[in-house]
Write a protein that holds these residues in place. Structure first.
Motif, PDB file in Angstrom:
ATOM      1  N   ASP A  67     -15.521   6.608   1.024  1.00 39.01           N
ATOM      2  CA  ASP A  67     -14.409   6.725   1.952  1.00 39.01           C
ATOM      3  C   ASP A  67     -13.577   5.460   1.883  1.00 39.01           C
ATOM      4  O   ASP A  67     -14.056   4.383   2.252  1.00 39.01           O
ATOM      5  N   PRO A  68     -12.344   5.546   1.396  1.00 43.16           N
ATOM      6  CA  PRO A  68     -11.524   4.358   1.297  1.00 43.16           C
ATOM      7  C   PRO A  68     -11.168   3.819   2.678  1.00 43.16           C
ATOM      8  O   PRO A  68     -10.883   4.576   3.596  1.00 43.16           O
ATOM      9  N   ASN A 112     -12.320   0.072  -2.114  1.00 40.55           N
ATOM     10  CA  ASN A 112     -13.721  -0.272  -2.384  1.00 40.55           C
ATOM     11  C   ASN A 112     -13.864  -1.144  -3.624  1.00 40.55           C
ATOM     12  O   ASN A 112     -14.642  -2.098  -3.644  1.00 40.55           O
ATOM     13  N   GLN A 148      -0.102   4.253   1.248  1.00 44.75           N
ATOM     14  CA  GLN A 148      -0.446   5.164   2.331  1.00 44.75           C
ATOM     15  C   GLN A 148      -0.615   4.366   3.619  1.00 44.75           C
ATOM     16  O   GLN A 148      -1.031   3.216   3.588  1.00 44.75           O
ATOM     17  N   THR A 170       0.841  -1.188   0.000  1.00 42.33           N
ATOM     18  CA  THR A 170       0.000   0.000   0.000  1.00 42.33           C
ATOM     19  C   THR A 170       0.877   1.239   0.000  1.00 42.33           C
ATOM     20  O   THR A 170       1.997   1.232   0.515  1.00 42.33           O
ATOM     21  N   ARG A 179      -3.782  -0.097  -3.298  1.00 41.56           N
ATOM     22  CA  ARG A 179      -3.695   1.307  -2.889  1.00 41.56           C
ATOM     23  C   ARG A 179      -4.892   1.630  -2.009  1.00 41.56           C
ATOM     24  O   ARG A 179      -5.934   0.984  -2.109  1.00 41.56           O
ATOM     25  N   ALA A 180      -4.722   2.641  -1.196  1.00 43.93           N
ATOM     26  CA  ALA A 180      -5.811   3.002  -0.293  1.00 43.93           C
ATOM     27  C   ALA A 180      -7.033   3.499  -1.044  1.00 43.93           C
ATOM     28  O   ALA A 180      -8.167   3.281  -0.618  1.00 43.93           O
ATOM     29  N   ASP A 181      -6.828   4.176  -2.179  1.00 46.08           N
ATOM     30  CA  ASP A 181      -7.968   4.743  -2.900  1.00 46.08           C
ATOM     31  C   ASP A 181      -8.688   3.725  -3.774  1.00 46.08           C
ATOM     32  O   ASP A 181      -9.669   4.071  -4.440  1.00 46.08           O
ATOM     33  N   THR A 182      -8.205   2.475  -3.820  1.00 48.44           N
ATOM     34  CA  THR A 182      -8.892   1.442  -4.616  1.00 48.44           C
ATOM     35  C   THR A 182      -9.483   0.347  -3.740  1.00 48.44           C
ATOM     36  O   THR A 182      -9.901  -0.696  -4.239  1.00 48.44           O
ATOM     37  N   VAL A 240      -8.647   2.095   5.011  1.00 49.00           N
ATOM     38  CA  VAL A 240      -7.212   1.939   5.019  1.00 49.00           C
ATOM     39  C   VAL A 240      -6.796   0.983   6.124  1.00 49.00           C
ATOM     40  O   VAL A 240      -7.459   0.861   7.124  1.00 49.00           O
ATOM     41  N   ALA A 243     -15.784   5.236 -10.550  1.00 51.29           N
ATOM     42  CA  ALA A 243     -15.440   5.241  -9.132  1.00 51.29           C
ATOM     43  C   ALA A 243     -16.324   6.232  -8.401  1.00 51.29           C
ATOM     44  O   ALA A 243     -16.681   7.282  -8.928  1.00 51.29           O
TER      45      ALA A 243
END
Length: 348
Positions: free
Chosen positions: A339-340, A238, A132, A130, A233-236, A342, A334
């Protein structure tokens, strides 16, 4: 009497009974039912997308493509193996007095091989680290991405198959060669030998039990590998959750489908013994009729009636696994407000 007159004399119920006595007819029914299920699932997915609860990231989805293809092929292979073992060996080999245990073990074995292949793909394709620091709300387990109904169906399939196999094996008896392939049916108050039809005994059931244990083991490994790998990654997160849920669902469907196909075949076999209620012995010009007894005959007959439904269910979930492991459509976007989730390195 012409053939069409013979068919008409049987009646609709009789023809339907004959049709359902053929395993391949269960596949025909499942092929008709599955598209309806897919349409309903597609509508639900579209509504989910419209509400903004599901996102899409083509790069992430491409990352999961190999396991989806593997599982799709595995589900199809189980169906092909099921049709093959019931219709092809009889044309190629002399199967007289042969214990055809592979009829019941092959669907479970094929499912185990398919799930094992998916495990190899999942375990060998790391998601990477990851980018982040993240905080996991809960610790993931092998069941984290599996639906409750899927796990219940998987558990019920395993318990029903193992329970049926052990019960039938315990009721079976051996022939002169030591093969547990008979069921002893007794005619009370009759001076006649015990009636011994072929039965789903230990020689049929032990290979099924071995394959079932292997299937349960590789299913747990595959679900664990699917759950424990870190997100890319944190933003993926979901999008990856959705992908992993689809993977876990397909694994459960393949495992349950293989076991249910074996269960349906076993119930058909057991039902044959339940149908024997009378024996007629010809002694010259005279005939004597004797009633045979088996205290579980009613259960055996009920299992025979339920067997086609079990097979249709199995084939339907396998067809869903074949068709429903598609890459999410490109028009899925997307969710900007999602809210991703983490997770920390310790929770990976």
């Amino acid at each position: 009497m012409p053939p069409y007159e013979s068919l008409s004399s049987i009646g609709f119920v009789g023809l339907l009974s004959i049709a359902f006595s053929i395993q391949t007819f269960s596949l025909v029914v499942a092929a008709l039912v599955t598209p309806v299920i897919l349409i309903v699932a597609r509508i639900r997915e579209d509504r989910q997308v419209e509400r903004g609860s599901v996102g899409s990231a083509p790069a992430v989805e491409a990352w999961y493509r190999a396991e989806r293809v593997t599982l799709s092929v595995a589900a199809g292979a189980v169906i092909v193996a099921f049709v093959f073992v019931y219709h092809v060996p009889g044309y190629l080999f002399d199967l007289v007095n042969i214990v055809e245990w592979w009829k019941y073990a092959t669907p479970v074995f094929a499912a185990a091989v398919g799930v094992a292949a998916a495990f190899v793909v999942i375990a060998s394709k790391r998601s990477g680290r990851t980018e982040q620091p993240v905080l996991a709300p809960t610790r993931r387990t092998w069941a984290s991405f599996s639906g409750k109904m899927g796990l219940i169906g998987l558990s019920v399939s395993a318990v029903a198959l193992v329970g049926t196999t052990i019960a039938a094996g315990s009721a079976s008896s051996a022939d002169a060669a030591g093969r547990f392939i008979y069921l002893d049916l007794i005619a009370p108050n009759a001076s006649m030998p015990t009636v011994r039809p072929w039965f789903y005994g230990w020689d049929f059931g032990v290979p099924v039990l071995i394959c079932t244990v292997a299937l349960v083991a590789v299913t747990w490994l595959a679900l664990s590998a699917n759950a424990y790998r870190p997100y890319r990654r944190a933003d993926t997160v979901n999008v990856e959750r959705l992908a992993r849920t689809r993977t876990a669902t397909a694994i459960a469907r393949i495992a349950a489908g293989g076991m249910l196909l074996a269960l349906g075949g076993a119930w058909r076999f057991i039902a044959e013994a339940g149908k024997i209620s009378r024996v007629v012995i010809e002694d010259g010009a005279q005939e004597q009729t004797f009633d045979t007894t088996w205290r579980y005959a009613e259960f055996a007959l009920a299992a025979g009636w339920l067997a086609p439904a079990v097979e249709i269910t199995a084939l339907s979930v396998l067809l869903l696994a074949v068709s429903d492991l598609r890459i999410a459509r490109s028009r899925h976007h997307a969710t900007p407000n999602a809210d991703p989730v983490v997770e920390t390195a310790a929770a990976r």
